[in-house]
Design a protein around this motif. Structure first.
Motif, short mmCIF file in Angstrom:
data_model
loop_
_atom_site.label_atom_id
_atom_site.label_comp_id
_atom_site.label_asym_id
_atom_site.label_seq_id
_atom_site.Cartn_x
_atom_site.Cartn_y
_atom_site.Cartn_z
N VAL A 259 0.87 -1.17 0.00
CA VAL A 259 0.00 0.00 0.00
C VAL A 259 0.91 1.22 0.00
N ARG A 260 0.64 2.10 -0.93
CA ARG A 260 1.45 3.31 -1.07
C ARG A 260 0.57 4.52 -0.76
N VAL A 261 1.12 5.44 0.02
CA VAL A 261 0.44 6.72 0.22
C VAL A 261 1.24 7.79 -0.50
N GLU A 262 0.52 8.69 -1.14
CA GLU A 262 1.16 9.79 -1.87
C GLU A 262 0.78 11.12 -1.24
N GLY A 263 1.77 12.02 -1.17
CA GLY A 263 1.51 13.35 -0.60
C GLY A 263 2.37 13.62 0.61
N VAL A 264 3.00 12.56 1.11
CA VAL A 264 3.86 12.72 2.28
C VAL A 264 4.99 11.70 2.17
N GLY A 265 6.18 12.08 2.63
CA GLY A 265 7.32 11.15 2.52
C GLY A 265 8.52 11.68 3.28
N ALA A 266 9.70 11.31 2.81
CA ALA A 266 10.93 11.62 3.55
C ALA A 266 11.13 13.14 3.72
N ASP A 267 10.60 13.94 2.80
CA ASP A 267 10.80 15.39 2.88
C ASP A 267 9.77 16.10 3.77
N SER A 268 8.92 15.35 4.44
CA SER A 268 7.82 15.96 5.20
C SER A 268 8.30 16.72 6.43
N VAL A 269 7.55 17.77 6.81
CA VAL A 269 7.82 18.45 8.09
C VAL A 269 6.99 17.84 9.22
N GLN A 270 6.16 16.85 8.90
CA GLN A 270 5.29 16.28 9.93
C GLN A 270 5.96 15.13 10.68
N GLY A 271 5.92 15.22 12.00
CA GLY A 271 6.52 14.18 12.82
C GLY A 271 5.89 12.82 12.62
N ASP A 272 4.62 12.78 12.25
CA ASP A 272 3.94 11.49 12.13
C ASP A 272 4.46 10.62 10.98
N VAL A 273 5.35 11.15 10.13
CA VAL A 273 5.98 10.24 9.15
C VAL A 273 6.83 9.20 9.88
N ARG A 274 7.19 9.51 11.14
CA ARG A 274 7.99 8.54 11.92
C ARG A 274 7.17 7.30 12.28
N PHE A 275 5.86 7.35 12.04
CA PHE A 275 5.03 6.15 12.21
C PHE A 275 5.60 5.01 11.36
N ALA A 276 6.15 5.35 10.20
CA ALA A 276 6.71 4.32 9.31
C ALA A 276 7.86 3.58 10.00
N ASP A 277 8.65 4.32 10.81
CA ASP A 277 9.74 3.67 11.55
C ASP A 277 9.18 2.67 12.57
N ALA A 278 8.08 3.05 13.20
CA ALA A 278 7.47 2.15 14.19
C ALA A 278 6.95 0.89 13.52
N LEU A 279 6.35 1.06 12.34
CA LEU A 279 5.88 -0.13 11.59
C LEU A 279 7.06 -1.01 11.19
N ALA A 280 8.17 -0.37 10.82
CA ALA A 280 9.38 -1.13 10.45
C ALA A 280 9.88 -1.92 11.65
N LEU A 281 9.80 -1.30 12.85
CA LEU A 281 10.19 -2.02 14.07
C LEU A 281 9.32 -3.27 14.25
N MET A 282 8.08 -3.17 13.81
CA MET A 282 7.17 -4.32 13.92
C MET A 282 7.43 -5.34 12.79
N GLY A 283 8.39 -5.04 11.96
CA GLY A 283 8.77 -6.01 10.91
C GLY A 283 8.24 -5.67 9.54
N ALA A 284 7.41 -4.64 9.44
CA ALA A 284 6.85 -4.28 8.12
C ALA A 284 7.99 -3.83 7.20
N ARG A 285 7.81 -4.08 5.91
CA ARG A 285 8.80 -3.62 4.94
C ARG A 285 8.35 -2.26 4.39
N ILE A 286 9.19 -1.26 4.63
CA ILE A 286 8.83 0.13 4.32
C ILE A 286 9.76 0.66 3.23
N ALA A 287 9.18 1.35 2.27
CA ALA A 287 9.99 2.09 1.29
C ALA A 287 9.48 3.53 1.30
#
Ligand SMILES: O=C(O)C1=C[C@@H](OP(=O)(O)O)[C@@H](O)[C@H](O)C1
Ligand SMILES: C=C(OP(=O)(O)O)C(=O)O
Length: 428
Positions: A259-287
């Protein structure tokens, strides 16, 4: 009671174009209103929270023009609001209520600010205390420390204020956004712990876009110069909402993906992009790219349980609590006391609703601990407590192959009116 029946599903895959960020939309609207000149705001979030801000600004004499397709033309007033007497209704929008309280307290007029019943239970005393140190005259119309408020013209006062930051970062955000109205150098000192720090990062970034650089002493002190004035950037694009992204990314991590979301990514100013790191900690594969994030399930198929301090991602952390239903053990989310003073008591609400699908849940003042059942219980009837995030989070339970009923699904209108259509498009 209105409800929505979500069919059992087990796979999630697809691409979602995110609606605009609530946090950025309401900051940009207020800054554009206070700035001199015209700001073309593109990709603004269209939801209850931004409608309350837009309506308030219009009432206060700001030029607000709907150009269609989430493009708004804001004609700023170049300082304090010209309308000196108004009563504003701000729903349950913290990002409208707290910053407008600060801006109006320093605008030299007479204003009443009200919200829904829950807003009148959400604290604002720490902000009012700080504003009073700067000469603001604010009365509580109901319970001391809570809205509704009556704001009168400020009296001249000192050049520094102390604010507590352990209940909501929105108090500091409100002060920072309003300080250029004082036309004198002013320092705000944060007393004790500051929670939800990445939201202050969004505030500082938006102030910079509107020409105001705040001098920072770590997270303890913030100074706005006497000559600070908001200048329109001309045109500004609002990023996609990183908190809204969390539901789809979690769906990809639970239901195979990608599942891909568009409109937010590595260049974001929003802290909630760090949710992706938490999912990665849970083993999810993130790009991740500059403007997109993609999530897939772990190689093994099953997510791992985590212990995580979630103070930096208070909103997206709710999504982790539901992802925990699909993990291989007990997940503990800590440092989330602020959940108790948001749209509802989110720790209590989350515990109650996760139990309905069979989870074993323990809660404390500032944590939640979730142990998933071997199989989710079917046909849970989920209550949403007029909390958009409860509705969006619990929709993910249907990925456990069980039908789920969501009561009052319309509450998602606070930040994501079309959420359930977007969710239906990626699951099967
Ligand atoms: O400043 C903001 O845009 C926000 C700050 C956070 O609140 P707290 O600082 O109260 O945690 C967050 O939960 C809210 O949804 C938006
Ligand atoms: C806490 C939230 O909202 P508010 O901006 O009203 O604080 C939220 O959106 O999760």
């Amino acid at each position: 009671m209105d409800f929505l029946d979500l069919p059992a599903c087990s796979h999630a895959e697809g691409t979602v174009r995110l609606p605009g960020s609530k946090s950025i939309s309401n900051r940009v609207l207020l800054l554009a209103a206070l700035a001199d000149g015209v700001t073309e705001v593109r990709d603004l979030l269209d939801s209850d929270d931004t409608r309350h801000m837009l309506a308030a600004l219009k009432t206060l004499g700001v030029g607000v023009e709907d150009r269609g397709d989430n493009h708004w033309r804001i004609t700023g007033v170049g300082g304090a609001f010209p309308v000196k007497q108004a009563e504003l209704f701000l729903g349950n929008a913290g990002t409208a209520f707290r910053p407008l309280t600060a801006a109006l307290a320093l605008s030299g007029g007479d204003y009443v600010l009200k919200g829904v019943a829950r807003m009148h239970e959400r604290p604002i005393g720490d902000l009012v205390d700080a504003l009073k140190q700067l000469g603001a005259q604010v009365d509580y119309l109901g319970n001391p420390g809570y809205p509704p408020l009556h704001v009168h013209p400020a009296r001249l006062a000192g050049d520094r204020a102390q604010v507590r930051g352990n209940v909501s970062s929105q108090f500091l955000t409100g002060l920072l956004m309003a300080l250029p109205l004082r036309r004198m150098a002013t320092t705000v000192e944060v007393v004790g712990e500051l929670i939800s720090k990445p939201y202050i990062g969004i505030t500082l970034a938006m102030l910079r876009r509107f020409g105001v650089d705040v001098a920072q002493d770590g997270w303890a002190g913030f100074t706005v110069a006497a000559d600070a004035r908001y200048k329109t950037p001309g045109e500004i694009y609002v990023e996609g909402d990183a908190s809204s992204a969390s539901y789809f990314l979690a769906a990809g991590a639970i239901g195979g993906g990608p599942v891909r979301v568009e409109g937010v990514g590595a260049d974001s100013v929003q802290g909630d992009v760090r949710f992706a790191d938490a999912l990665a900690l849970m083993g999810a594969r993130i790009a991740m790219g500059p403007n997109w994030i993609e999530a897939r399930a772990p190689e093994s198929g099953r997510l791992k349980a985590i212990d995580l301090d979630c103070n930096h991602i208070p909103d997206a952390a709710m999504t982790l609590a539901v992802a925990a239903l699909f993990a291989d053990g007990t997940t503990t989310l800590t440092n989330i006391a602020s959940w108790r003073v948001k749209e509802t008591d989110r720790i209590a609400a989350m515990a109650t609703e996760l139990r309905k699908v069979g989870a074993t849940v323990a809660e404390g003042a500032d944590f939640i601990r979730i142990t998933p059942p071997a199989r989710l219980l079917p046909d849970a009837v989920i209550d949403t407590y007029d909390d958009h995030r409860m509705a969006m989070c619990l929709s993910l339970a249907s990925l456990g192959g069980v039908p789920v009923r969501i009561n009052d699904p319309g509450c998602v209108a606070k930040t994501f009116p079309t959420y359930f259509d977007a969710f239906a498009r990626i699951v099967r």
